[in-house]
Design a protein around this motif. Structure first.
Motif, PDB file in Angstrom:
ATOM      1  N   LEU A 302       0.416   1.447 -18.213  1.00  0.00           N
ATOM      2  CA  LEU A 302      -1.017   1.493 -17.907  1.00  0.00           C
ATOM      3  C   LEU A 302      -1.846   1.687 -19.171  1.00  0.00           C
ATOM      4  O   LEU A 302      -2.912   1.070 -19.332  1.00  0.00           O
ATOM      5  CB  LEU A 302      -1.294   2.626 -16.910  1.00  0.00           C
ATOM      6  N   LEU A 306      -4.878  -0.742 -20.537  1.00  0.00           N
ATOM      7  CA  LEU A 306      -6.235  -0.222 -20.693  1.00  0.00           C
ATOM      8  C   LEU A 306      -6.665  -0.224 -22.157  1.00  0.00           C
ATOM      9  O   LEU A 306      -7.812  -0.559 -22.480  1.00  0.00           O
ATOM     10  CB  LEU A 306      -6.308   1.197 -20.121  1.00  0.00           C
ATOM     11  N   MET A 357     -10.937  -1.051 -13.037  1.00  0.00           N
ATOM     12  CA  MET A 357      -9.667  -0.357 -13.221  1.00  0.00           C
ATOM     13  C   MET A 357      -9.854   1.152 -13.297  1.00  0.00           C
ATOM     14  O   MET A 357      -9.077   1.915 -12.707  1.00  0.00           O
ATOM     15  CB  MET A 357      -8.971  -0.869 -14.490  1.00  0.00           C
ATOM     16  N   VAL A 361      -9.929   1.962  -9.105  1.00  0.00           N
ATOM     17  CA  VAL A 361      -8.490   2.067  -8.858  1.00  0.00           C
ATOM     18  C   VAL A 361      -7.957   3.443  -9.260  1.00  0.00           C
ATOM     19  O   VAL A 361      -7.470   4.205  -8.424  1.00  0.00           O
ATOM     20  CB  VAL A 361      -7.720   0.960  -9.616  1.00  0.00           C
ATOM     21  N   ASN A 407      -1.487   2.579  -8.875  1.00  0.00           N
ATOM     22  CA  ASN A 407      -2.198   2.151 -10.088  1.00  0.00           C
ATOM     23  C   ASN A 407      -1.533   0.944 -10.747  1.00  0.00           C
ATOM     24  O   ASN A 407      -2.207   0.030 -11.211  1.00  0.00           O
ATOM     25  CB  ASN A 407      -2.275   3.307 -11.087  1.00  0.00           C
TER      26      ASN A 407
END
Length: 408
Positions: A302, A306, A357, A361, A407
């Motif tokens: 993740l 990001l 995001m 989320v 996620n």
């Protein structure tokens, strides 16, 4: 009479397991079997959440049919001893040991259970349920209160899930030029130094309700100062392809898919920006039950997504600043109009993607996780289990895994 006397060794093993988490079975006659050396502690074998469920298992051939054959009873017997075993292994810290000992002394009359062969099924089930609730509450109390699990999860959210925006700005202001080089030319030591400086600058202005000084006498949770930098040997696309293959997907040998052509071939050199990751080199037990190697890999996945998305947004903003200066050149302004429009559409897309995001989320899923863990944290001082939220460590593992799955 003969059955009762013959059952004494087995019942002693059962009571020792239920009340102390000690497996004393020299002749392999007990219903619970360990898959590790009986002389090793859980933390001594490097246990985390990935192999927590494989430490012990039930041997149905050695289960007493008349009193322990029910599935819920077998489950509670297995988990009770495992919880007490983990509690005992957590007590390597004198301060945690003192806190746990005071808790055990307070509940000693309620915890100790003595089960005999001639008891009926209902009595046995009630006693096992009682000691199971006590064991589950003791380990949950250690994890949430003494080891401050939520503080560790907040650290992961702030840095791995990019919730701390000023950290990203400070770090890329200092390290972006170095990270734009190919990976073989990036100095890990220099990036680590810049990372530590950025973290220190970010934490300096952080109004923390519980500063690190408040953890004296308790086990400190994961902190930002423990974060280390590392670099992946493969691109994010390659990483996702590997995960796809592991989950049963088709292995693509040649770079024939549209995404491979769009994002570059496998032999293209990675830059530091594309390979940069955060890492915790050491996660102590029992925090490692929740933040296991597999969970940390999900956080890193993740983070890479990001981090690169925010980097692209940053580059587009820099292009916008450059174009503001070019707008003064009237002769070029009309000719460059389509590029201004394209840049604006790209920037608008990236900003909306990042917003989606982060706030559509991750944030809702985080609130669900926090609510569930807080419900368990507030209930650890109660004598009854909560009707909702986390009632034991396995519930914490489940809600945390659900958070990561939602996620990813």
């Amino acid at each position: 009479f003969l059955l009762e006397k013959a059952s004494v060794p087995y019942m002693n093993m059962l009571n020792t397991w239920l009340n102390a988490g000690v497996l004393n079975d020299p002749y392999d006659e007990f219903m619970v079997e360990s898959r590790r050396d009986s002389n090793q502690s859980i933390q001594g074998v490097g246990c985390d959440g990935d192999d927590w469920n494989d430490l012990y298992h039930i041997r149905d051939i050695h289960v007493l049919v008349n009193s322990l054959s029910d599935e819920s009873v077998k489950h509670n017997v297995l988990m009770t001893g495992k919880y007490w075993n983990a509690v005992r292994d957590c007590q390597y810290s004198d301060d945690v040991s003192q806190a746990s000992n005071s808790m055990e002394q307070m509940d000693v009359d309620e915890v100790v259970s003595t089960i005999s062969y001639n008891m009926n099924f209902v009595t046995v089930k009630v006693q096992i349920d009682q000691v199971y609730r006590k064991a589950a509450g003791a380990l949950l109390r250690l994890l949430l209160r003494d080891f401050r699990l939520m503080q560790s999860l907040r650290t992961l959210k702030r840095y791995f899930l990019m919730d701390q925006g000023d950290f990203f700005v400070h770090f890329l202001d200092a390290a972006e030029e170095d990270l734009l080089h190919e990976l073989e030319h990036v100095s890990t030591g220099r990036i680590q130094y810049l990372l530590a400086m950025s973290v220190q600058l970010t934490e300096q202005y952080e109004d923390d309700d519980e500063p690190m000084s408040s953890y004296r006498g308790q086990f400190a949770p994961l902190t930002a100062q423990s974060i280390r930098c590392t670099f992946s040997s493969e691109s994010l696309i390659d990483h996702l392809d590997a995960l796809h293959v592991e989950s049963g997907g088709i292995k693509v040998q040649d770079s024939r898919t549209p995404s491979r052509h769009a994002y570059g071939l496998a032999n293209k050199g990675l830059t530091g920006i594309e390979a940069f990751m955060l890492h915790f080199p050491v996660i102590s037990f029992p925090t490692s039950l929740v933040i296991s190697e597999r969970s940390l890999a999900s956080y890193q996945l993740l983070f890479r997504h990001l981090f690169f998305a925010k980097h692209v947004e940053r580059r587009l903003v820099n292009i916008w600043l450059d174009q503001q200066m070019m707008k003064e050149l009237q002769s070029l302004r009309k000719a460059l109009g389509p590029t201004y429009c394209l840049r604006q559409r790209m920037l608008h897309f990236m900003q909306n993607l990042i917003y989606y995001m982060m706030y559509e989320v991750i944030e809702p899923n985080w609130l669900e996780l926090e609510t569930a863990v807080r419900a368990g944290e507030e209930s650890v001082d109660d004598r009854e289990q909560p009707q909702y939220g986390t009632r034991n460590v396995d519930d914490v593992l489940d809600v945390h895994d659900e958070f990561l799955q939602a996620n990813v």
